[in-house]
Design a protein around this motif. Structure first.
Motif: not given
Length: 289
Positions: A214-241
């Motif tokens: 909500i207050v942070w951007m998923y795209d920014v974390l997904r495009d960051n190679p350092a945390v890209a793999e872990r950031a994809r765990w966000v997609e398991l959150n149904p409220l994100f969708h």
């Protein structure tokens, strides 16, 4: 001399396939249908809830919009500085996210007490229990409409590349309402039986606010190679969708169609589970309250 013995008549055996009245799917669908048929009642009650809450207020429900706008602006300024992002990029993201989140959290939090808070009506007014859920979702829809004033003001200061295809936001909100209905029904019935669930639900909603972008951007974390793999765990959150489904078209961003399929799938599974619970426990709500 023989004595004849008289035996009392026995009740006929009840076929095993016959369920007790009110304990089948037809009763659940009938409850939803009758509740929708009495929409004049819950539409009026929804308006009355808002008028009652802000009866002596000058601005009325606009206070909700002002409070949400101030919170969104403050968080947008803070997190844009923390993440080093342009305010013109993050603030619309946060603002629209807050508008959508207010609707979602309202359906969940108030849904956990929807029947308990209407115990007087339930025990004295023979009406479908779905009326109270329709009333809740309608009230949250009115709040959502009020908050769109902030969205309109935002478009003046931070124009977005909106297109005709972004009118799909209306369809997205319709899906949000459909999901809000089954969530409020399901949580409401269970919370009526287990009274410890509402405070747990409200605490969980607060936690999910920080776990959902909500207050942070998923795209920014997904495009960051350092945390890209872990950031994809966000997609398991149904409220994100749920949030992304309506936020992307409202900001003129390209939509990801798998989000639509996920939300529709959640709606189908959620309503199937809710109908199962309604079939078995709908008639007990009046006793539990």
């Amino acid at each position: 001399m023989s004595t004849s013995s008289t035996t009392a008549p026995t009740a006929p055996d009840i076929p095993p396939h016959v369920r007790p009245p009110g304990r089948d799917f037809r009763s659940a669908f009938r409850d939803l249908s009758r509740g929708w048929g009495q929409r004049e009642l819950w539409l009026q009650l929804g308006w009355q809830d808002i008028r009652q809450r802000y009866r002596r207020s000058v601005l009325g429900p606009i206070w909700i919009t002002i409070s949400m706008a101030v919170t969104a602006i403050a968080l947008g300024i803070l997190y844009s500085a923390l993440f080093g992002l342009e305010l013109a990029t993050l603030l619309p993201h946060v603002l629209v996210g807050m508008i959508v989140w207010t609707f979602i959290s309202g359906c969940i939090s108030e849904g956990s007490e929807v029947f308990v808070s209407n115990s007087g009506l339930i025990t004295h007014l023979p009406a479908p229990i779905s009326i109270h859920v329709y009333r809740l979702v309608w009230r949250q829809t009115l709040f959502f409409g009020h908050n769109l004033i902030v969205y309109a003001v935002m478009l003046v200061f931070f124009p977005q590349p909106l297109r005709w295809t972004d009118l799909s936001a209306f369809l997205a909100f319709g899906l949000l309402v459909v999901n809000g209905m089954w969530v409020a029904l399901l949580i409401g019935i269970i919370s009526t039986r287990f009274r410890d669930l509402p405070p747990v639900t409200q605490s969980l909603v607060q936690l999910l606010f920080f776990l959902t972008p909500i207050v942070w951007m998923y795209d920014v974390l997904r495009d960051n190679p350092a945390v890209a793999e872990r950031a994809r765990w966000v997609e398991l959150n149904p409220l994100f969708h749920f949030v992304e489904l309506i936020r992307r078209p409202m900001l003129g961003q390209d939509q990801e169609w798998h989000t639509w399929f996920i939300v529709i799938g959640i709606a189908l599974v959620g309503w199937a589970l809710t109908l199962l619970v309604m079939r078995r426990y709908r008639s007990r709500v009046a006793y539990w309250v």
